[in-house]
Design a protein around this motif. Sequence first.
Motif, PDB file in Angstrom:
ATOM      1  N   VAL A  48       0.851  -1.194   0.000  1.00 21.04           N
ATOM      2  CA  VAL A  48       0.000   0.000   0.000  1.00 21.04           C
ATOM      3  C   VAL A  48       0.884   1.240   0.000  1.00 21.04           C
ATOM      4  O   VAL A  48       2.033   1.203   0.445  1.00 21.04           O
ATOM      5  CB  VAL A  48      -0.949   0.045   1.219  1.00 21.04           C
ATOM      6  CG1 VAL A  48      -1.909  -1.136   1.218  1.00 21.04           C
ATOM      7  CG2 VAL A  48      -0.156   0.098   2.519  1.00 21.04           C
ATOM      8  N   LEU A 233      -9.595  -2.385   0.834  1.00 25.44           N
ATOM      9  CA  LEU A 233      -8.557  -3.239   0.251  1.00 25.44           C
ATOM     10  C   LEU A 233      -9.138  -4.577  -0.188  1.00 25.44           C
ATOM     11  O   LEU A 233      -8.768  -5.123  -1.234  1.00 25.44           O
ATOM     12  CB  LEU A 233      -7.425  -3.450   1.255  1.00 25.44           C
ATOM     13  CG  LEU A 233      -6.491  -2.237   1.443  1.00 25.44           C
ATOM     14  CD1 LEU A 233      -5.674  -2.381   2.719  1.00 25.44           C
ATOM     15  CD2 LEU A 233      -5.580  -2.078   0.235  1.00 25.44           C
ATOM     16  N   TYR A 242      -5.334  -6.631  -7.876  1.00 27.57           N
ATOM     17  CA  TYR A 242      -4.302  -6.151  -6.953  1.00 27.57           C
ATOM     18  C   TYR A 242      -2.948  -6.792  -7.259  1.00 27.57           C
ATOM     19  O   TYR A 242      -2.843  -7.947  -7.652  1.00 27.57           O
ATOM     20  CB  TYR A 242      -4.687  -6.432  -5.501  1.00 27.57           C
ATOM     21  CG  TYR A 242      -4.216  -5.321  -4.582  1.00 27.57           C
ATOM     22  CD1 TYR A 242      -5.050  -4.254  -4.277  1.00 27.57           C
ATOM     23  CD2 TYR A 242      -2.927  -5.313  -4.056  1.00 27.57           C
ATOM     24  CE1 TYR A 242      -4.627  -3.220  -3.467  1.00 27.57           C
ATOM     25  CE2 TYR A 242      -2.482  -4.279  -3.252  1.00 27.57           C
ATOM     26  CZ  TYR A 242      -3.341  -3.234  -2.955  1.00 27.57           C
ATOM     27  OH  TYR A 242      -2.909  -2.195  -2.163  1.00 27.57           O
TER      28      TYR A 242
END
Length: 439
Positions: A48, A233, A242
């Motif tokens: 992240v 997320l 992702y």
Amino acid sequence: MTNSAAADSLIVIRGRGRVSALGPMLPNAAALVPAFHMRELPGRAVAVGRVPLAVEEDLQQLRRAHAPYRQLDRTVLLALLAARQATAQAGWPLHPASPSLQADSKLLQGDRYALQPASTSLPLTTDNQPPTTTLAVSIGSSRGATGRMEQFHEEFLAAGAVPAAASPLTTMGNVASWVAYDAGTTGGAALSHSSTCSSAFQALGNALAWLRAGMADRFLAGGTEAPLTDFTLAQMQALGIYSPFAATEFPCRPGAGRPSTFVLGEGAAVFALEKVSREALAAERASQPTAPVFCLEGVGFGFEAIGSKTGLSADGQHFQTAMREALRQAGTAPETVDAVVLHSPGTPAGDAAERAALRAVFGENLPDLVSNKWLLGHTLGASAALSLDFACEILTSQQWPAPPFATDLTPAPTRPIRRVLINAAGFGGNAASALVSVV
């Protein structure tokens, strides 16, 4: 919107503020390095782009500095920091009622977010004297008060009730209104926009139109997002986009093809915008010939009705429309664009569609292609604003860092960079493009 090339005035960026994984202050653009961390989630750790510790401390100090700010969402606090930085850089005076001038804290006196009364020709107003200019605010965010919304919902599931503040603290209007309050504006518009990942340019385009129409004298406009919650997320992971790479492995790789390398980040960028006559700007340039002045020449929008609300057409029709509209507003041709800051989130289909749109608009002789997402991640509603800030940094330094992975991004400028196009797009078939130049 009015064609700015034919008008007798320009919209200039007087100040810029930003907060991201790269911090609040950008070094020379070529010296930037990726700033990712690993986040532990149930069953998996993901990369992240979270703000560094120094900014985290600033956020907490801001929360404590003024009693009403203790209840605000992180998205709003990020916007406040960026807006303070932009206002300070612009040298704009503030109303004395602004918490930024009243609070006595190290945060407000420091170099990063200092807001001292500026020495300008525009005096501070008083409670019995109307402001000499109208300051308006326009802020975009895809998700808005993400953390507070999830917290209130969790409390509701546990206790069956929520506090009275839950609704006003989680509306989209809550974002811009707090920025306006912090700036001490009296009577200016406070506009919040949400159009997924092009939200910041929706806000910027609105500000541009208001300024050109004379409906405001000055604008604080930009985008903000704090989406690094477990639930958000998990949503990105559910889409199957992702990145599988660790924080130390350059997890976001725009233009690199497969696999998908989307990485979520947080941040905000805000711009102090002002309409200036060409005559006044020429006089300013004569007296300060070395100081760069950034002109926001146009903000174009494109939309396409598609069956998949998470997808886009293969040839990026909405990108094409947005880019052509931004160029039309500026009264300039594609060949005058020296570089493009891509939306390019690292998803193979999205990256390919944007490239196809670029070829449709520019032909095979493309401008230089650059990205900041491989440095700070995709900040959703703040991403367009942070990309515009990156474009201004490129115009100043004439440099950018070379990506250390195989990609179609341009490793270094191939020409003098005088005009940059910035792209953004989001779910639902919307895209936006902004054109900025240095004068």
